[in-house]
Design a protein around this motif. Structure first.
Motif, PDB file in Angstrom:
ATOM      1  N   ASN A  40     -34.519   7.503 -32.500  1.00 18.97           N
ATOM      2  CA  ASN A  40     -33.045   7.891 -32.434  1.00 18.97           C
ATOM      3  C   ASN A  40     -32.177   6.579 -32.483  1.00 18.97           C
ATOM      4  N   GLN A  41     -32.640   5.640 -33.276  1.00 23.74           N
ATOM      5  CA  GLN A  41     -31.633   4.552 -33.333  1.00 23.74           C
ATOM      6  C   GLN A  41     -31.535   4.185 -34.983  1.00 23.74           C
ATOM      7  N   PRO A  42     -30.206   4.317 -35.655  1.00 23.65           N
ATOM      8  CA  PRO A  42     -29.105   4.977 -34.882  1.00 23.65           C
ATOM      9  C   PRO A  42     -29.221   6.203 -34.409  1.00 23.65           C
ATOM     10  N   PRO A  43     -28.409   6.879 -33.416  1.00 23.87           N
ATOM     11  CA  PRO A  43     -28.293   8.140 -32.899  1.00 23.87           C
ATOM     12  C   PRO A  43     -28.521   9.037 -34.186  1.00 23.87           C
ATOM     13  N   SER A  44     -29.433  10.027 -34.018  1.00 23.04           N
ATOM     14  CA  SER A  44     -29.787  11.018 -35.351  1.00 23.04           C
ATOM     15  C   SER A  44     -29.898  12.299 -34.523  1.00 23.04           C
ATOM     16  N   ALA A  45     -30.173  13.255 -35.641  1.00 24.54           N
ATOM     17  CA  ALA A  45     -30.691  14.551 -35.037  1.00 24.54           C
ATOM     18  C   ALA A  45     -31.085  15.435 -36.177  1.00 24.54           C
ATOM     19  N   VAL A  46     -31.665  16.409 -35.976  1.00 24.51           N
ATOM     20  CA  VAL A  46     -31.921  17.443 -37.115  1.00 24.51           C
ATOM     21  C   VAL A  46     -31.015  18.728 -37.063  1.00 24.51           C
ATOM     22  N   PHE A  47     -30.513  19.065 -38.243  1.00 26.27           N
ATOM     23  CA  PHE A  47     -29.814  20.195 -38.364  1.00 26.27           C
ATOM     24  C   PHE A  47     -30.144  21.300 -39.296  1.00 26.27           C
ATOM     25  N   ALA A  48     -29.977  22.473 -39.130  1.00 26.67           N
ATOM     26  CA  ALA A  48     -30.058  23.481 -39.834  1.00 26.67           C
ATOM     27  C   ALA A  48     -28.918  24.113 -40.530  1.00 26.67           C
ATOM     28  N   PHE A  49     -29.142  24.882 -41.722  1.00 26.01           N
ATOM     29  CA  PHE A  49     -28.017  25.537 -42.435  1.00 26.01           C
ATOM     30  C   PHE A  49     -28.428  26.594 -43.147  1.00 26.01           C
ATOM     31  N   GLU A  50     -27.768  27.759 -43.072  1.00 27.02           N
ATOM     32  CA  GLU A  50     -28.167  29.004 -43.516  1.00 27.02           C
ATOM     33  C   GLU A  50     -28.073  29.106 -44.966  1.00 27.02           C
ATOM     34  N   ILE A  51     -28.925  29.646 -45.969  1.00 23.06           N
ATOM     35  CA  ILE A  51     -28.891  29.482 -47.429  1.00 23.06           C
ATOM     36  C   ILE A  51     -28.725  30.978 -47.894  1.00 23.06           C
ATOM     37  N   ASP A  52     -28.899  32.126 -46.915  1.00 18.35           N
ATOM     38  CA  ASP A  52     -28.813  33.538 -47.511  1.00 18.35           C
ATOM     39  C   ASP A  52     -28.464  34.385 -46.339  1.00 18.35           C
ATOM     40  N   GLU A  53     -28.085  35.532 -46.651  1.00 15.00           N
ATOM     41  CA  GLU A  53     -27.723  36.563 -45.810  1.00 15.00           C
ATOM     42  C   GLU A  53     -28.824  37.190 -44.810  1.00 15.00           C
ATOM     43  N   ASN A  54     -30.175  36.771 -45.353  1.00 10.10           N
ATOM     44  CA  ASN A  54     -31.245  37.078 -44.597  1.00 10.10           C
ATOM     45  C   ASN A  54     -31.615  36.103 -43.532  1.00 10.10           C
ATOM     46  N   GLY A  55     -30.977  35.102 -43.042  1.00  7.52           N
ATOM     47  CA  GLY A  55     -30.954  34.082 -42.260  1.00  7.52           C
ATOM     48  C   GLY A  55     -32.000  32.875 -42.644  1.00  7.52           C
ATOM     49  N   ARG A  56     -32.363  32.824 -43.880  1.00 13.11           N
ATOM     50  CA  ARG A  56     -33.328  31.874 -44.187  1.00 13.11           C
ATOM     51  C   ARG A  56     -32.431  30.483 -44.107  1.00 13.11           C
ATOM     52  N   ARG A  57     -33.101  29.326 -43.518  1.00 13.99           N
ATOM     53  CA  ARG A  57     -32.503  28.216 -43.500  1.00 13.99           C
ATOM     54  C   ARG A  57     -33.160  27.154 -44.064  1.00 13.99           C
ATOM     55  N   GLN A  58     -32.385  25.928 -44.369  1.00 14.13           N
ATOM     56  CA  GLN A  58     -32.942  24.818 -44.668  1.00 14.13           C
ATOM     57  C   GLN A  58     -32.586  23.634 -43.609  1.00 14.13           C
ATOM     58  N   PHE A  59     -33.157  22.370 -43.499  1.00 15.59           N
ATOM     59  CA  PHE A  59     -33.196  21.457 -42.608  1.00 15.59           C
ATOM     60  C   PHE A  59     -33.004  20.103 -42.855  1.00 15.59           C
ATOM     61  N   LEU A  60     -31.937  19.378 -42.203  1.00 20.44           N
ATOM     62  CA  LEU A  60     -31.886  18.059 -42.586  1.00 20.44           C
ATOM     63  C   LEU A  60     -31.882  17.106 -41.479  1.00 20.44           C
ATOM     64  N   PHE A  61     -32.442  15.761 -41.721  1.00 16.76           N
ATOM     65  CA  PHE A  61     -32.162  15.023 -40.600  1.00 16.76           C
ATOM     66  C   PHE A  61     -31.185  13.930 -40.923  1.00 16.76           C
ATOM     67  N   SER A  62     -30.218  13.686 -40.017  1.00 17.33           N
ATOM     68  CA  SER A  62     -29.041  12.431 -40.647  1.00 17.33           C
ATOM     69  C   SER A  62     -28.732  11.703 -39.297  1.00 17.33           C
ATOM     70  N   THR A  63     -28.188  10.817 -39.531  1.00 20.19           N
ATOM     71  CA  THR A  63     -27.601   9.950 -38.407  1.00 20.19           C
ATOM     72  C   THR A  63     -26.470  10.980 -38.148  1.00 20.19           C
TER      73      THR A  63
END
Length: 255
Positions: A40-63
């Motif tokens: 967590n240095q520098p401060p980072s997190a995992v985020f999700a984002f929806e890619i279709d109406e069925n709720g499928r998601r992809q994920f990204l790790f970023s500061t």
């Protein structure tokens, strides 16, 4: 052919040239494992984002810094923070009910009452005293639904599971009058049900919690600063269009 069209949609909605500190994953498990490796240095997190109406998601790790720089420029915002099981978690609430089924319920009165109860329990059980306004309140209500997310910035548990246990204990200790205040009518496909307006399903392992300014896929109900909330003095809050929303403005369908 269908796959290439889907890829075009992804390219249109999400940046293809991510910052060096950002990594994209097709599974949540892979993103979380990568997060543990990076730390967590520098401060980072995992985020999700929806890619279709069925709720499928992809994920990204970023500061955090690079994610916010990218996120605020996004036309389409359907992003979530992934609260990993091994991550500390701030106390948070997901409060909602159907206004049509509960015309006599005052969501803001219920919200204020629940915050008072939680503040008292924190003080009595843990010796933690927080100010009356020591939380962030985001809202996605419309004419049909009361929907609020609350985050207590200075109350941190070892995990969101522990945070959920604290909320569960608080709800179990309600007086009959308080319990009645927080009960709302909901519905399933086959019947109507009585339930709490405090959603206890949001304290699962690796919970996805919707972000400020984000809407669910193909919806236009972004989480914005609630009428119940005021920004810190001297600070600005941006709405979904990047405009100054430091002063609450009435949303369509919200009284």
């Amino acid at each position: 052919m269908e796959q290439s069209i889907e890829e075009e949609k992804k390219i249109y909605k999400y940046p293809t040239k991510s910052p060096i500190s950002t990594s994209l994953f097709t599974t949540q498990k892979a993103a979380l494992e990568f997060s543990l490796e990076k730390g967590n240095q520098p401060p980072s997190a995992v985020f999700a984002f929806e890619i279709d109406e069925n709720g499928r998601r992809q994920f990204l790790f970023s500061t955090i810094e690079d994610f916010w720089r990218m996120y605020r420029r996004q036309d389409v915002k359907n992003f979530y923070e992934v609260i990993g099981l091994q991550s500390r978690a701030k106390l948070y609430l997901d409060l909602e009910f159907n206004k049509t089924l509960n015309p006599d319920k005052d969501g803001y009165l219920m919200l204020k009452s629940l915050i008072r109860i939680l503040r008292k329990k924190l003080s009595d059980d843990h010796g933690v005293k927080i100010a009356e306004k020591d939380y962030l309140c985001l809202e996605a209500s419309d004419a049909q639904k009361f929907s609020v997310h609350v985050v207590f910035d200075r109350v941190i548990f070892t995990s969101n599971i522990e945070a959920g246990r604290f909320v569960h204990e608080a709800m179990k200790g309600l007086s009959p009058q308080e319990s009645d205040l927080f009960q709302v009518q909901g519905s399933t496909k086959s019947s109507k049900v009585i339930k709490s307006f405090c959603d206890m399903r949001v304290y699962n392992r690796n919970q996805n919690f919707r972000l400020f300014l984000a809407s669910k896929y193909n919806q236009n109900r972004p989480l914005v600063l609630s009428r119940f909330e005021a920004p810190p003095q001297g600070e600005k809050v941006l709405d979904e269009n990047g405009e100054d929303a430091s002063e609450w403005k009435r949303m369509d369908g919200v009284s």
